[in-house]
Design a protein around this motif. Structure first.
Motif, PDB file in Angstrom:
ATOM      1  N   LYS A 100      -5.519  -9.827   8.502  1.00 32.57           N
ATOM      2  CA  LYS A 100      -5.126  -8.916   8.289  1.00 32.57           C
ATOM      3  C   LYS A 100      -6.383  -8.824   7.384  1.00 32.57           C
ATOM      4  O   LYS A 100      -6.393  -7.406   6.917  1.00 32.57           O
ATOM      5  CB  LYS A 100      -3.171  -9.605   6.530  1.00 32.57           C
ATOM      6  N   ARG A 101      -7.361  -9.750   6.850  1.00 34.79           N
ATOM      7  CA  ARG A 101      -8.703  -9.820   6.399  1.00 34.79           C
ATOM      8  C   ARG A 101      -9.681  -8.845   6.787  1.00 34.79           C
ATOM      9  O   ARG A 101     -10.420  -7.765   7.297  1.00 34.79           O
ATOM     10  CB  ARG A 101      -9.496 -10.982   6.304  1.00 34.79           C
ATOM     11  N   LEU A 150     -10.815  -0.784   8.398  1.00 32.55           N
ATOM     12  CA  LEU A 150     -10.099   0.785   7.273  1.00 32.55           C
ATOM     13  C   LEU A 150     -11.296   0.140   6.472  1.00 32.55           C
ATOM     14  O   LEU A 150     -11.833   2.009   6.028  1.00 32.55           O
ATOM     15  CB  LEU A 150      -8.825   0.173   6.620  1.00 32.55           C
ATOM     16  N   SER A 151     -11.796  -0.403   5.654  1.00 33.61           N
ATOM     17  CA  SER A 151     -12.781   0.008   4.364  1.00 33.61           C
ATOM     18  C   SER A 151     -14.164   0.571   4.888  1.00 33.61           C
ATOM     19  O   SER A 151     -14.726   1.078   4.539  1.00 33.61           O
ATOM     20  CB  SER A 151     -12.788  -1.752   3.969  1.00 33.61           C
ATOM     21  N   VAL A 152     -14.105   0.066   6.128  1.00 36.53           N
ATOM     22  CA  VAL A 152     -15.533   0.437   7.253  1.00 36.53           C
ATOM     23  C   VAL A 152     -15.932   1.542   7.069  1.00 36.53           C
ATOM     24  O   VAL A 152     -16.180   2.756   6.900  1.00 36.53           O
ATOM     25  CB  VAL A 152     -16.421  -0.466   7.978  1.00 36.53           C
ATOM     26  N   LEU A 153     -14.671   1.905   7.963  1.00 37.94           N
ATOM     27  CA  LEU A 153     -14.021   3.328   7.951  1.00 37.94           C
ATOM     28  C   LEU A 153     -13.709   4.517   7.037  1.00 37.94           C
ATOM     29  O   LEU A 153     -14.068   5.537   7.275  1.00 37.94           O
ATOM     30  CB  LEU A 153     -12.642   3.344   8.721  1.00 37.94           C
ATOM     31  N   SER A 188      -9.103   2.539  -0.213  1.00 37.41           N
ATOM     32  CA  SER A 188      -8.070   1.420  -1.111  1.00 37.41           C
ATOM     33  C   SER A 188      -7.216   0.607  -0.891  1.00 37.41           C
ATOM     34  O   SER A 188      -6.987  -0.799  -1.012  1.00 37.41           O
ATOM     35  CB  SER A 188      -8.070   2.737  -1.840  1.00 37.41           C
ATOM     36  N   THR A 189      -7.394   1.003   0.452  1.00 36.52           N
ATOM     37  CA  THR A 189      -5.818   0.430   1.808  1.00 36.52           C
ATOM     38  C   THR A 189      -6.250  -1.242   2.514  1.00 36.52           C
ATOM     39  O   THR A 189      -5.760  -2.576   2.113  1.00 36.52           O
ATOM     40  CB  THR A 189      -5.114   0.754   3.223  1.00 36.52           C
ATOM     41  N   GLY A 190      -8.193  -1.276   2.785  1.00 36.71           N
ATOM     42  CA  GLY A 190      -8.736  -1.617   3.124  1.00 36.71           C
ATOM     43  C   GLY A 190      -9.319  -3.006   1.836  1.00 36.71           C
ATOM     44  O   GLY A 190      -8.858  -4.388   2.021  1.00 36.71           O
ATOM     45  N   ILE A 191      -9.927  -2.493   0.840  1.00 38.53           N
ATOM     46  CA  ILE A 191     -10.225  -2.967  -0.432  1.00 38.53           C
ATOM     47  C   ILE A 191      -8.818  -4.127   0.029  1.00 38.53           C
ATOM     48  O   ILE A 191      -8.798  -5.497  -0.843  1.00 38.53           O
ATOM     49  CB  ILE A 191     -10.226  -2.035  -1.277  1.00 38.53           C
ATOM     50  N   GLY A 192      -7.942  -3.462  -0.769  1.00 34.39           N
ATOM     51  CA  GLY A 192      -6.297  -3.524  -1.280  1.00 34.39           C
ATOM     52  C   GLY A 192      -6.199  -5.136  -0.254  1.00 34.39           C
ATOM     53  O   GLY A 192      -5.897  -6.495  -0.633  1.00 34.39           O
ATOM     54  N   LEU A 193      -5.806  -4.866   1.366  1.00 36.31           N
ATOM     55  CA  LEU A 193      -6.383  -6.283   2.086  1.00 36.31           C
ATOM     56  C   LEU A 193      -6.379  -7.474   2.401  1.00 36.31           C
ATOM     57  O   LEU A 193      -6.360  -8.417   2.072  1.00 36.31           O
ATOM     58  CB  LEU A 193      -5.895  -5.783   3.774  1.00 36.31           C
ATOM     59  N   LYS A 236      -8.493  -8.417  -0.173  1.00 36.79           N
ATOM     60  CA  LYS A 236      -8.706  -8.827  -2.051  1.00 36.79           C
ATOM     61  C   LYS A 236      -6.715  -9.301  -1.938  1.00 36.79           C
ATOM     62  O   LYS A 236      -6.300 -11.186  -2.589  1.00 36.79           O
ATOM     63  CB  LYS A 236      -8.377  -7.822  -2.972  1.00 36.79           C
ATOM     64  N   ASN A 237      -6.477  -9.051  -1.247  1.00 37.78           N
ATOM     65  CA  ASN A 237      -4.750  -9.933  -1.458  1.00 37.78           C
ATOM     66  C   ASN A 237      -4.575 -10.929  -0.313  1.00 37.78           C
ATOM     67  O   ASN A 237      -3.451 -11.344  -0.563  1.00 37.78           O
ATOM     68  CB  ASN A 237      -3.429  -8.615  -1.591  1.00 37.78           C
ATOM     69  N   THR A 238      -5.117 -11.027   0.595  1.00 36.34           N
ATOM     70  CA  THR A 238      -5.151 -12.009   2.123  1.00 36.34           C
ATOM     71  C   THR A 238      -4.922 -13.192   1.252  1.00 36.34           C
ATOM     72  O   THR A 238      -6.358 -12.728   1.033  1.00 36.34           O
ATOM     73  CB  THR A 238      -5.572 -11.425   3.254  1.00 36.34           C
ATOM     74  N   LYS A 239      -4.409 -14.488   1.088  1.00 35.41           N
ATOM     75  CA  LYS A 239      -4.619 -15.849   0.997  1.00 35.41           C
ATOM     76  C   LYS A 239      -5.448 -16.394   2.059  1.00 35.41           C
ATOM     77  O   LYS A 239      -5.633 -16.161   3.017  1.00 35.41           O
ATOM     78  CB  LYS A 239      -3.694 -15.619   0.717  1.00 35.41           C
TER      79      LYS A 239
END
Length: 62
Positions: free
Chosen positions: A4-5, A11-14, A48-53, A55-58
């Motif tokens: 997921k990270r 996604l963030s880079v794209l 935003s989806t990439g940053i969320g993934l 940030k929220n993945t442990k």
């Protein structure tokens, strides 16, 4: 590294690439307005989806 990270990083880079492209197209007036708006919105969603993934993945030890 977690899958997921990795996907979130991609996604963030794209998203960043799309936002840079949109900014350059706006400055140069090289594309139509609708094209720039669509690319900009899709890039914001990717970013935003990439940053969320990321940030929220442990992190879990194997």
């Amino acid at each position: 590294m977690n899958l997921k990270r990795t996907f979130g990083t991609i996604l963030s880079v794209l998203g960043i690439i799309g936002l840079i492209y949109t900014g350059i197209a706006i400055i140069n007036h090289s594309a139509q307005v609708t094209t720039m708006v669509v690319i900009g919105i899709i890039s914001l969603i990717f970013f935003s989806t990439g940053i969320g993934l990321v940030k929220n993945t442990k992190d879990e030890a194997a």
